[in-house]
Design a protein around this motif. Structure first.
Motif, PDB file in Angstrom:
ATOM      1  N   ARG A  69      38.817  38.517  44.692  1.00  0.00           N
ATOM      2  CA  ARG A  69      39.749  37.718  43.883  1.00  0.00           C
ATOM      3  C   ARG A  69      39.459  37.884  42.399  1.00  0.00           C
ATOM      4  O   ARG A  69      40.381  37.985  41.589  1.00  0.00           O
ATOM      5  CB  ARG A  69      39.658  36.238  44.264  1.00  0.00           C
ATOM      6  CG  ARG A  69      40.352  35.909  45.552  1.00  0.00           C
ATOM      7  CD  ARG A  69      40.510  34.428  45.848  1.00  0.00           C
ATOM      8  NE  ARG A  69      39.588  33.513  45.233  1.00  0.00           N
ATOM      9  CZ  ARG A  69      39.114  32.422  45.824  1.00  0.00           C
ATOM     10  NH1 ARG A  69      39.463  32.133  47.060  1.00  0.00           N
ATOM     11  NH2 ARG A  69      38.297  31.615  45.189  1.00  0.00           N
ATOM     12  N   GLU A  70      38.176  37.904  42.041  1.00  0.00           N
ATOM     13  CA  GLU A  70      37.803  38.056  40.630  1.00  0.00           C
ATOM     14  C   GLU A  70      38.187  39.437  40.109  1.00  0.00           C
ATOM     15  O   GLU A  70      38.586  39.576  38.953  1.00  0.00           O
ATOM     16  CB  GLU A  70      36.302  37.836  40.458  1.00  0.00           C
ATOM     17  CG  GLU A  70      35.868  36.409  40.702  1.00  0.00           C
ATOM     18  CD  GLU A  70      34.350  36.268  40.815  1.00  0.00           C
ATOM     19  OE1 GLU A  70      33.625  37.262  40.591  1.00  0.00           O
ATOM     20  OE2 GLU A  70      33.901  35.160  41.142  1.00  0.00           O
ATOM     21  N   THR A  71      38.060  40.451  40.952  1.00  0.00           N
ATOM     22  CA  THR A  71      38.299  41.830  40.547  1.00  0.00           C
ATOM     23  C   THR A  71      39.773  42.212  40.592  1.00  0.00           C
ATOM     24  O   THR A  71      40.287  42.854  39.673  1.00  0.00           O
ATOM     25  CB  THR A  71      37.500  42.794  41.450  1.00  0.00           C
ATOM     26  OG1 THR A  71      36.132  42.410  41.426  1.00  0.00           O
ATOM     27  CG2 THR A  71      37.632  44.228  40.972  1.00  0.00           C
ATOM     28  N   THR A  98      46.297  30.707  54.643  1.00  0.00           N
ATOM     29  CA  THR A  98      47.561  30.787  53.927  1.00  0.00           C
ATOM     30  C   THR A  98      47.290  31.415  52.564  1.00  0.00           C
ATOM     31  O   THR A  98      46.145  31.523  52.142  1.00  0.00           O
ATOM     32  CB  THR A  98      48.218  29.405  53.787  1.00  0.00           C
ATOM     33  OG1 THR A  98      49.534  29.557  53.245  1.00  0.00           O
ATOM     34  CG2 THR A  98      47.408  28.474  52.889  1.00  0.00           C
ATOM     35  N   VAL A  99      48.370  31.826  51.883  1.00  0.00           N
ATOM     36  CA  VAL A  99      48.262  32.428  50.566  1.00  0.00           C
ATOM     37  C   VAL A  99      49.248  31.716  49.659  1.00  0.00           C
ATOM     38  O   VAL A  99      50.421  31.605  49.958  1.00  0.00           O
ATOM     39  CB  VAL A  99      48.617  33.938  50.624  1.00  0.00           C
ATOM     40  CG1 VAL A  99      48.668  34.538  49.240  1.00  0.00           C
ATOM     41  CG2 VAL A  99      47.625  34.682  51.494  1.00  0.00           C
ATOM     42  N   SER A 125      44.841  37.545  42.789  1.00  0.00           N
ATOM     43  CA  SER A 125      45.231  36.831  44.002  1.00  0.00           C
ATOM     44  C   SER A 125      45.651  37.771  45.118  1.00  0.00           C
ATOM     45  O   SER A 125      46.150  38.867  44.875  1.00  0.00           O
ATOM     46  CB  SER A 125      46.408  35.894  43.695  1.00  0.00           C
ATOM     47  OG  SER A 125      46.024  34.913  42.778  1.00  0.00           O
ATOM     48  N   PHE A 126      45.462  37.289  46.332  1.00  0.00           N
ATOM     49  CA  PHE A 126      46.020  37.966  47.497  1.00  0.00           C
ATOM     50  C   PHE A 126      47.524  37.701  47.491  1.00  0.00           C
ATOM     51  O   PHE A 126      47.964  36.605  47.154  1.00  0.00           O
ATOM     52  CB  PHE A 126      45.417  37.410  48.791  1.00  0.00           C
ATOM     53  CG  PHE A 126      43.950  37.694  48.955  1.00  0.00           C
ATOM     54  CD1 PHE A 126      43.527  38.905  49.477  1.00  0.00           C
ATOM     55  CD2 PHE A 126      42.991  36.756  48.609  1.00  0.00           C
ATOM     56  CE1 PHE A 126      42.167  39.177  49.643  1.00  0.00           C
ATOM     57  CE2 PHE A 126      41.640  37.009  48.774  1.00  0.00           C
ATOM     58  CZ  PHE A 126      41.227  38.227  49.292  1.00  0.00           C
ATOM     59  N   ASN A 149      43.427  32.184  48.351  1.00  0.00           N
ATOM     60  CA  ASN A 149      43.464  32.403  46.907  1.00  0.00           C
ATOM     61  C   ASN A 149      42.738  31.313  46.128  1.00  0.00           C
ATOM     62  O   ASN A 149      42.491  31.472  44.942  1.00  0.00           O
ATOM     63  CB  ASN A 149      44.904  32.502  46.406  1.00  0.00           C
ATOM     64  CG  ASN A 149      45.492  33.870  46.648  1.00  0.00           C
ATOM     65  OD1 ASN A 149      44.773  34.840  46.761  1.00  0.00           O
ATOM     66  ND2 ASN A 149      46.801  33.936  46.741  1.00  0.00           N
ATOM     67  N   HIS A 150      42.418  30.201  46.764  1.00  0.00           N
ATOM     68  CA  HIS A 150      41.820  29.074  46.047  1.00  0.00           C
ATOM     69  C   HIS A 150      40.569  28.507  46.706  1.00  0.00           C
ATOM     70  O   HIS A 150      39.868  27.711  46.090  1.00  0.00           O
ATOM     71  CB  HIS A 150      42.849  27.949  45.878  1.00  0.00           C
ATOM     72  CG  HIS A 150      44.040  28.364  45.089  1.00  0.00           C
ATOM     73  ND1 HIS A 150      44.029  28.476  43.711  1.00  0.00           N
ATOM     74  CD2 HIS A 150      45.283  28.741  45.480  1.00  0.00           C
ATOM     75  CE1 HIS A 150      45.217  28.894  43.302  1.00  0.00           C
ATOM     76  NE2 HIS A 150      45.994  29.067  44.354  1.00  0.00           N
TER      77      HIS A 150
END
Length: 76
Positions: A42-44, A73-74, A47-48, A17-18
């Motif tokens: 991620r932009e669309t 990881t998330v 976050s996962f 996510n980052h």
């Protein structure tokens, strides 16, 4: 602990996510095209929510996922 999204030789996980494009490309089976697709996702979509969600990315299916599952990881 390192910065979010960073992977290193210390065994830290890549936060999908980052992580930046370059950080995502440190994962086995993730080249520039897939890394860009992760960033676009991620932009669309935001976050996962779970590691398995990375399989929503075109080209990332069971084979690639099993290679990277223990390396990612998330976080929110």
């Amino acid at each position: 602990v390192g910065e979010p999204g960073l992977s290193g030789d210390d065994g830290s996980l890549v936060d999908i996510n980052h992580a930046s494009r370059e950080e995502l490309m440190t994962l086995p089976g993730i080249g520039e095209t897939k890394a860009k697709a992760i960033l676009t996702y991620r932009e669309t979509h935001g976050s996962f929510h779970a590691k398995e969600d990375i399989m929503n990315i075109e080209g990332i299916k069971d084979g690639v996922y099993h290679k990277i599952e223990s390396l990612i990881t998330v976080s929110e």
